[in-house]
Design a protein around this motif. Structure first.
Motif, PDB file in Angstrom:
ATOM      1  N   SER A  10       0.821  -1.213   0.000  1.00  0.00           N
ATOM      2  CA  SER A  10       0.000   0.000   0.000  1.00  0.00           C
ATOM      3  C   SER A  10       0.858   1.268   0.000  1.00  0.00           C
ATOM      4  O   SER A  10       0.339   2.366  -0.102  1.00  0.00           O
ATOM      5  N   ARG A  11       2.162   1.080   0.160  1.00  0.00           N
ATOM      6  CA  ARG A  11       3.138   2.172   0.171  1.00  0.00           C
ATOM      7  C   ARG A  11       2.975   3.125   1.358  1.00  0.00           C
ATOM      8  O   ARG A  11       3.367   4.281   1.293  1.00  0.00           O
ATOM      9  N   LEU A  12       2.383   2.635   2.441  1.00  0.00           N
ATOM     10  CA  LEU A  12       2.358   3.415   3.680  1.00  0.00           C
ATOM     11  C   LEU A  12       3.768   3.461   4.268  1.00  0.00           C
ATOM     12  O   LEU A  12       4.173   4.444   4.866  1.00  0.00           O
ATOM     13  N   ILE A  13       4.505   2.346   4.108  1.00  0.00           N
ATOM     14  CA  ILE A  13       5.915   2.265   4.502  1.00  0.00           C
ATOM     15  C   ILE A  13       6.654   1.685   3.298  1.00  0.00           C
ATOM     16  O   ILE A  13       6.199   0.714   2.694  1.00  0.00           O
ATOM     17  N   LYS A  14       7.786   2.290   2.949  1.00  0.00           N
ATOM     18  CA  LYS A  14       8.443   1.954   1.683  1.00  0.00           C
ATOM     19  C   LYS A  14       9.023   0.546   1.611  1.00  0.00           C
ATOM     20  O   LYS A  14       8.981  -0.082   0.558  1.00  0.00           O
ATOM     21  N   ARG A  15       9.613   0.062   2.703  1.00  0.00           N
ATOM     22  CA  ARG A  15      10.255  -1.246   2.657  1.00  0.00           C
ATOM     23  C   ARG A  15       9.633  -2.183   3.679  1.00  0.00           C
ATOM     24  O   ARG A  15       9.270  -1.781   4.776  1.00  0.00           O
ATOM     25  N   ARG A  16       9.556  -3.457   3.310  1.00  0.00           N
ATOM     26  CA  ARG A  16       8.947  -4.449   4.195  1.00  0.00           C
ATOM     27  C   ARG A  16       9.772  -4.628   5.468  1.00  0.00           C
ATOM     28  O   ARG A  16       9.210  -4.827   6.551  1.00  0.00           O
ATOM     29  N   THR A  17      11.093  -4.550   5.355  1.00  0.00           N
ATOM     30  CA  THR A  17      11.924  -4.689   6.557  1.00  0.00           C
ATOM     31  C   THR A  17      11.667  -3.545   7.532  1.00  0.00           C
ATOM     32  O   THR A  17      11.636  -3.753   8.741  1.00  0.00           O
ATOM     33  N   LEU A  18      11.452  -2.348   6.999  1.00  0.00           N
ATOM     34  CA  LEU A  18      11.135  -1.199   7.853  1.00  0.00           C
ATOM     35  C   LEU A  18       9.756  -1.384   8.497  1.00  0.00           C
ATOM     36  O   LEU A  18       9.570  -1.087   9.681  1.00  0.00           O
ATOM     37  N   ALA A  19       8.798  -1.900   7.734  1.00  0.00           N
ATOM     38  CA  ALA A  19       7.459  -2.168   8.273  1.00  0.00           C
ATOM     39  C   ALA A  19       7.544  -3.184   9.415  1.00  0.00           C
ATOM     40  O   ALA A  19       6.868  -3.043  10.439  1.00  0.00           O
ATOM     41  N   LYS A  20       8.398  -4.197   9.258  1.00  0.00           N
ATOM     42  CA  LYS A  20       8.582  -5.205  10.296  1.00  0.00           C
ATOM     43  C   LYS A  20       9.169  -4.573  11.555  1.00  0.00           C
ATOM     44  O   LYS A  20       8.710  -4.850  12.667  1.00  0.00           O
ATOM     45  N   GLU A  21      10.171  -3.696  11.390  1.00  0.00           N
ATOM     46  CA  GLU A  21      10.781  -3.023  12.543  1.00  0.00           C
ATOM     47  C   GLU A  21       9.770  -2.163  13.290  1.00  0.00           C
ATOM     48  O   GLU A  21       9.721  -2.180  14.522  1.00  0.00           O
ATOM     49  N   GLN A  25       8.450  -2.785  17.169  1.00  0.00           N
ATOM     50  CA  GLN A  25       8.632  -1.758  18.201  1.00  0.00           C
ATOM     51  C   GLN A  25       7.316  -1.420  18.896  1.00  0.00           C
ATOM     52  O   GLN A  25       7.275  -0.575  19.781  1.00  0.00           O
ATOM     53  N   GLY A  26       6.217  -2.049  18.481  1.00  0.00           N
ATOM     54  CA  GLY A  26       4.932  -1.820  19.130  1.00  0.00           C
ATOM     55  C   GLY A  26       4.250  -0.536  18.711  1.00  0.00           C
ATOM     56  O   GLY A  26       3.462   0.025  19.459  1.00  0.00           O
ATOM     57  N   ARG A  27       4.543  -0.037  17.506  1.00  0.00           N
ATOM     58  CA  ARG A  27       3.986   1.236  17.063  1.00  0.00           C
ATOM     59  C   ARG A  27       2.782   1.073  16.137  1.00  0.00           C
ATOM     60  O   ARG A  27       2.326   2.046  15.551  1.00  0.00           O
ATOM     61  N   ILE A  28       2.270  -0.168  16.023  1.00  0.00           N
ATOM     62  CA  ILE A  28       1.111  -0.411  15.166  1.00  0.00           C
ATOM     63  C   ILE A  28       0.066  -1.202  15.945  1.00  0.00           C
ATOM     64  O   ILE A  28       0.391  -2.155  16.643  1.00  0.00           O
ATOM     65  N   GLN A  29      -1.196  -0.779  15.799  1.00  0.00           N
ATOM     66  CA  GLN A  29      -2.311  -1.512  16.389  1.00  0.00           C
ATOM     67  C   GLN A  29      -3.279  -1.894  15.277  1.00  0.00           C
ATOM     68  O   GLN A  29      -3.514  -1.105  14.362  1.00  0.00           O
ATOM     69  N   VAL A  30      -3.825  -3.100  15.366  1.00  0.00           N
ATOM     70  CA  VAL A  30      -4.863  -3.541  14.440  1.00  0.00           C
ATOM     71  C   VAL A  30      -6.121  -3.757  15.268  1.00  0.00           C
ATOM     72  O   VAL A  30      -6.133  -4.566  16.191  1.00  0.00           O
ATOM     73  N   ASN A  31      -7.159  -3.002  14.965  1.00  0.00           N
ATOM     74  CA  ASN A  31      -8.428  -3.072  15.695  1.00  0.00           C
ATOM     75  C   ASN A  31      -8.226  -2.931  17.207  1.00  0.00           C
ATOM     76  O   ASN A  31      -8.826  -3.636  18.001  1.00  0.00           O
ATOM     77  N   GLY A  32      -7.332  -2.025  17.599  1.00  0.00           N
ATOM     78  CA  GLY A  32      -7.118  -1.725  19.013  1.00  0.00           C
ATOM     79  C   GLY A  32      -6.159  -2.649  19.729  1.00  0.00           C
ATOM     80  O   GLY A  32      -5.883  -2.454  20.901  1.00  0.00           O
ATOM     81  N   LEU A  33      -5.624  -3.663  19.055  1.00  0.00           N
ATOM     82  CA  LEU A  33      -4.697  -4.602  19.683  1.00  0.00           C
ATOM     83  C   LEU A  33      -3.299  -4.420  19.106  1.00  0.00           C
ATOM     84  O   LEU A  33      -3.149  -4.208  17.906  1.00  0.00           O
ATOM     85  N   GLN A  34      -2.283  -4.542  19.975  1.00  0.00           N
ATOM     86  CA  GLN A  34      -0.890  -4.445  19.534  1.00  0.00           C
ATOM     87  C   GLN A  34      -0.648  -5.480  18.441  1.00  0.00           C
ATOM     88  O   GLN A  34      -1.068  -6.630  18.575  1.00  0.00           O
ATOM     89  N   ALA A  35       0.019  -5.082  17.362  1.00  0.00           N
ATOM     90  CA  ALA A  35       0.207  -5.979  16.220  1.00  0.00           C
ATOM     91  C   ALA A  35       1.668  -6.292  15.986  1.00  0.00           C
ATOM     92  O   ALA A  35       2.545  -5.471  16.230  1.00  0.00           O
ATOM     93  N   LYS A  36       1.918  -7.510  15.513  1.00  0.00           N
ATOM     94  CA  LYS A  36       3.250  -7.919  15.081  1.00  0.00           C
ATOM     95  C   LYS A  36       3.277  -7.859  13.561  1.00  0.00           C
ATOM     96  O   LYS A  36       2.235  -7.790  12.911  1.00  0.00           O
ATOM     97  N   ALA A  37       4.471  -7.944  12.987  1.00  0.00           N
ATOM     98  CA  ALA A  37       4.617  -7.908  11.530  1.00  0.00           C
ATOM     99  C   ALA A  37       3.851  -9.056  10.875  1.00  0.00           C
ATOM    100  O   ALA A  37       3.338  -8.927   9.770  1.00  0.00           O
ATOM    101  N   SER A  38       3.735 -10.178  11.574  1.00  0.00           N
ATOM    102  CA  SER A  38       3.065 -11.349  11.009  1.00  0.00           C
ATOM    103  C   SER A  38       1.554 -11.348  11.236  1.00  0.00           C
ATOM    104  O   SER A  38       0.865 -12.265  10.799  1.00  0.00           O
ATOM    105  N   SER A  39       1.030 -10.318  11.906  1.00  0.00           N
ATOM    106  CA  SER A  39      -0.416 -10.248  12.146  1.00  0.00           C
ATOM    107  C   SER A  39      -1.175 -10.220  10.822  1.00  0.00           C
ATOM    108  O   SER A  39      -0.707  -9.643   9.845  1.00  0.00           O
ATOM    109  N   THR A  40      -2.341 -10.835  10.811  1.00  0.00           N
ATOM    110  CA  THR A  40      -3.159 -10.876   9.605  1.00  0.00           C
ATOM    111  C   THR A  40      -4.034  -9.631   9.521  1.00  0.00           C
ATOM    112  O   THR A  40      -4.651  -9.231  10.502  1.00  0.00           O
ATOM    113  N   VAL A  41      -4.075  -9.041   8.335  1.00  0.00           N
ATOM    114  CA  VAL A  41      -4.895  -7.858   8.075  1.00  0.00           C
ATOM    115  C   VAL A  41      -5.985  -8.247   7.096  1.00  0.00           C
ATOM    116  O   VAL A  41      -5.726  -8.930   6.111  1.00  0.00           O
ATOM    117  N   LYS A  42      -7.225  -7.836   7.398  1.00  0.00           N
ATOM    118  CA  LYS A  42      -8.363  -8.125   6.521  1.00  0.00           C
ATOM    119  C   LYS A  42      -9.013  -6.813   6.097  1.00  0.00           C
ATOM    120  O   LYS A  42      -8.798  -5.781   6.724  1.00  0.00           O
TER     121      LYS A  42
END
Length: 88
Positions: A10-21, A25-42
């Motif tokens: 989606s180009r919100l973050i340019k590189r996948r490795t940066l998105a994983k970092e 670091q705990g800077r992303i939440q999915v539906n109010g829950l802390q998310a990991k890089a491997s979390s599933t997005v629907k």
């Protein structure tokens, strides 16, 4: 789709490795829950992403394995964008 892949495609973050970092670091939440890089997005999920001094809330509209630059912004809708003070 994995969270880190969605952020890259989606180009919100340019590189996948940066998105994983960022996720690790705990800077992303999915539906109010802390998310990991491997979390599933629907479709319909709400993501809250912290970019430095900004917090961006988006809604996932579409999932695609690949997309052109012009179409990437159609994968999400920005619901809210706010600045955060440096003192927390």
């Amino acid at each position: 789709m994995r969270l880190d892949k969605f952020l890259k495609v989606s180009r919100l973050i340019k590189r996948r490795t940066l998105a994983k970092e960022v996720a690790d670091q705990g800077r992303i939440q999915v539906n109010g829950l802390q998310a990991k890089a491997s979390s599933t997005v629907k479709e319909g999920d709400e993501l809250v992403i912290r970019f430095g001094q900004r917090i961006v809330t988006i809604s996932v509209d579409r999932l695609q394995e690949t997309t052109r630059k012009e179409e990437a912004a159609m994968m999400y809708t920005i619901l809210k964008e706010e600045k955060v003070g440096s003192a927390e």
